[in-house]
Write an enzyme that holds these catalytic residues in place. Sequence first.
Site, mmCIF file in Angstrom:
data_model
loop_
_atom_site.group_PDB
_atom_site.id
_atom_site.type_symbol
_atom_site.label_atom_id
_atom_site.label_comp_id
_atom_site.label_asym_id
_atom_site.label_seq_id
_atom_site.Cartn_x
_atom_site.Cartn_y
_atom_site.Cartn_z
ATOM 1 N N LYS A 16 2.129 -4.250 6.549
ATOM 2 C CA LYS A 16 2.532 -4.277 5.137
ATOM 3 C C LYS A 16 4.021 -3.931 5.003
ATOM 4 C CE LYS A 16 -1.436 -4.924 2.782
ATOM 5 N NZ LYS A 16 -1.662 -5.962 1.770
ATOM 6 N N SER A 23 -0.787 3.156 10.403
ATOM 7 C CA SER A 23 -1.631 2.360 11.305
ATOM 8 C C SER A 23 -0.899 1.039 11.527
ATOM 9 C CB SER A 23 -3.005 2.084 10.688
ATOM 10 O OG SER A 23 -2.891 1.070 9.684
ATOM 11 N N LEU A 37 -13.638 7.171 -1.600
ATOM 12 C CA LEU A 37 -14.572 7.543 -2.662
ATOM 13 C C LEU A 37 -15.798 6.637 -2.672
ATOM 14 C CD1 LEU A 37 -15.221 9.426 -4.976
ATOM 15 C CD2 LEU A 37 -14.019 7.865 -6.506
ATOM 16 N N ASN A 38 -15.592 5.345 -2.500
ATOM 17 C CA ASN A 38 -16.738 4.430 -2.463
ATOM 18 C C ASN A 38 -17.727 4.840 -1.371
ATOM 19 O OD1 ASN A 38 -15.529 3.030 -4.509
ATOM 20 N ND2 ASN A 38 -15.055 1.184 -3.325
ATOM 21 N N THR A 70 0.832 -1.197 0.000
ATOM 22 C CA THR A 70 0.000 0.000 0.000
ATOM 23 C C THR A 70 0.870 1.251 0.000
ATOM 24 O OG1 THR A 70 -1.312 1.389 1.511
ATOM 25 C CG2 THR A 70 -0.300 -0.555 2.459
ATOM 26 N N TYR A 94 -2.064 -1.809 10.788
ATOM 27 C CA TYR A 94 -2.233 -2.531 9.525
ATOM 28 C C TYR A 94 -1.144 -2.116 8.535
ATOM 29 C CZ TYR A 94 -3.589 -2.439 4.637
ATOM 30 O OH TYR A 94 -3.554 -2.504 3.279
ATOM 31 N N HIS A 95 -0.962 -0.804 8.363
ATOM 32 C CA HIS A 95 0.075 -0.351 7.427
ATOM 33 C C HIS A 95 1.452 -0.847 7.869
ATOM 34 C CE1 HIS A 95 -3.156 2.588 6.361
ATOM 35 N NE2 HIS A 95 -2.690 2.367 5.149
#
Lengths: 393, 393
Positions: free
Chosen positions: A186, A180, A240-241, A145, A182-183
Amino acid sequence: MRVLILGGDGYLGWPTAMRFSARGHEVHVMDNYLRRRALSDVGKESLVPIPDSLPERAAAWKEVTGGHIGVTEGDICDWPTLERLFMTFRPEVIVHYGEMPSAPYSMRDREHAVFTQYNNVVNTLNVLFAMRDITPQAHLIKLGTMGEYGTPNIDIEEGFIEINHKGRTDTLPFPKQPGSLYHCSKVHDSVNIHFACRTWGLRATDLNQGVVYGIETDETALDPRLATRFDYDEAFGTALNRFCVQAVIGMPLTVYGKGGQTRGYLNIVDTLQCIELAALNPPNESEYRVFNQFTESFSLLELADAVVRAGREVGLDVEVDHLPNPRSEAEEHYYNPVHTKLLDLGLKPHYLSETLIESMFDAIRRHQDRVARDHILPETQWKPRTAERTTAR
Amino acid sequence: MRVLILGGDGYLGWPTAMRFSARGHEVHVMDNYLRRRALSDVGKESLVPIPDSLPERAAAWKEVTGGHIGVTEGDICDWPTLERLFMTFRPEVIVHYGEMPSAPYSMRDREHAVFTQYNNVVNTLNVLFAMRDITPQAHLIKLGTMGEYGTPNIDIEEGFIEINHKGRTDTLPFPKQPGSLYHCSKVHDSVNIHFACRTWGLRATDLNQGVVYGIETDETALDPRLATRFDYDEAFGTALNRFCVQAVIGMPLTVYGKGGQTRGYLNIVDTLQCIELAALNPPNESEYRVFNQFTESFSLLELADAVVRAGREVGLDVEVDHLPNPRSEAEEHYYNPVHTKLLDLGLKPHYLSETLIESMFDAIRRHQDRVARDHILPETQWKPRTAERTTAR
């Protein structure tokens, strides 16, 4: 090519599987339904209805196109299952989407943080060992990411940067400041994959992807049963979603903080292009390469404005709301990441347009009755109240 | 200060506990005997005999000095145990040695690699959450390793480097190129700790330590029951300690490859000084600082030569053997890491001397009959034969 899609039940995994199958490749998907369970545990589900399982999706694909997609319902952390799959399918390309993908999920509490890092680190280690011992010539395409980099005050390069320091020079991994836990997971994966390439001669492409938007690809459009999932909640919905859902149901767009947070974005159809380009142009043995996978940068306010404008075109009166930012992040910052490597391989970007946003409105409207309004606002705070109280002391 | 020593049964943990207790601090140690079990599983034990358990060590300390050291026999990965300890002891300083510390162990096979990363990442996450929620003002002193950096072609700074790039400037985490999956786990920890400081306002010192040698501290010398463990095997022995054992038992010193591999080294008594200096000079709230903790750099050949010379002084005829390198590492490389921050705080280094090596010979001679000769040579290959065959193709 024999293409294994890990996380093949996901928002991107399933469309990727169909794309490779449509191109005539041999495709196998693996998923343990982590996302479905994380959502159903709290009473949520995909906005767009999808079949109940991967075998049903693969059966629909077969019926509609005649293409075969193999299925393993299992956990990549479960070594015997993964090992057996590598021994029998012998993938030439492994597209690894199979991770816990949510920053808010990882920040909810200790258990969610530990699970996220355990799951992502251990399952990627398993993939690396499977490649080393069973398919050492295979090409790993790993979804990273752009959030691994954070928002440094210099241009972000694609994975590596040449540093001149005290009269000497070296090209080194670009420094990471993930936003985060999570990041962080990665970033851990990137470190492990780079090590495996250097040490075992594996070949890998780490795709530092931006935020993906969109709801339709050539293959999802063939039949309603081939639709991909679409999330709009705090944990799994992306900017955006989520804005498009809010516009359709008449809820103000929730911009976190000032809205100057700028990120890279891309259309889901460009994700598929990028994965395909990476697969068709593999790295050399021992090569760990990093592509910054996005097509345009927007601030949150720019995104919100685009949705407001598109709403006006179709008669939606869209408001923008600024919420206190639940995250710890710079709300005004420099942001200029390089993203030329995929363009050099032939990527033809589909830039964000009002037409695209309007087509998303249409798709969302068809399932508007399924929107759970009370799952949209952020609940997870990056700084929990105990920590706030203490640091404010 | 209330000082919690995680990994308090280890080579460095136990001497650190005694040092803080001798200085009048309130000390508690926690350990799950991971190292003892990893060794006893393969029939190995510390060269220097040590008591069978932490309670016995603490009892001996009490008897000899009157000092009290509290003990928890438990696993930092076990959250309820760690949480209860933080709630009751409420540490002001946490010295975190409590990790799987061996590069060869982590490279043995998939299981060992996964265990190393699981154990180190999850237990450090647990410590960070315990600090966040229970003792947010505490100071984490975390043992990292110089091996996180690898051997870049530029000077290694202490944790952060100012980068000028395309006309802009930022100070960013120093790029990491760890040399084993164990070293990768330490990089993961650094990323997580840095994140926790930025996000939760915690304060931490990450000590990127060099290779420690030596066998005696002021406190271990007080009584044989207060000795620290001493390992010389492939997995847990470090270069100089292993060379000294080989010199005493008449085995050639095993230099891996050309021997130009250069690393930072320090005496165990300087480790104790550094930890104490870090504890007495805590960082600010939200500050994540990194010290490169070593006093001198040596190549393997320079170390071997020092042992040969010291051996000559005491009548030992020491030979040097070059083994095929089991690791993947540069055997000739630039190496010039900065290490001034601890000196600025007042570190008075004890540099390597022939006298020190001779005193290690003496200590080793006393337990010479306990040396298991067949546990000294390296067995774990960084590149297993399957990978070698493939990449040689």
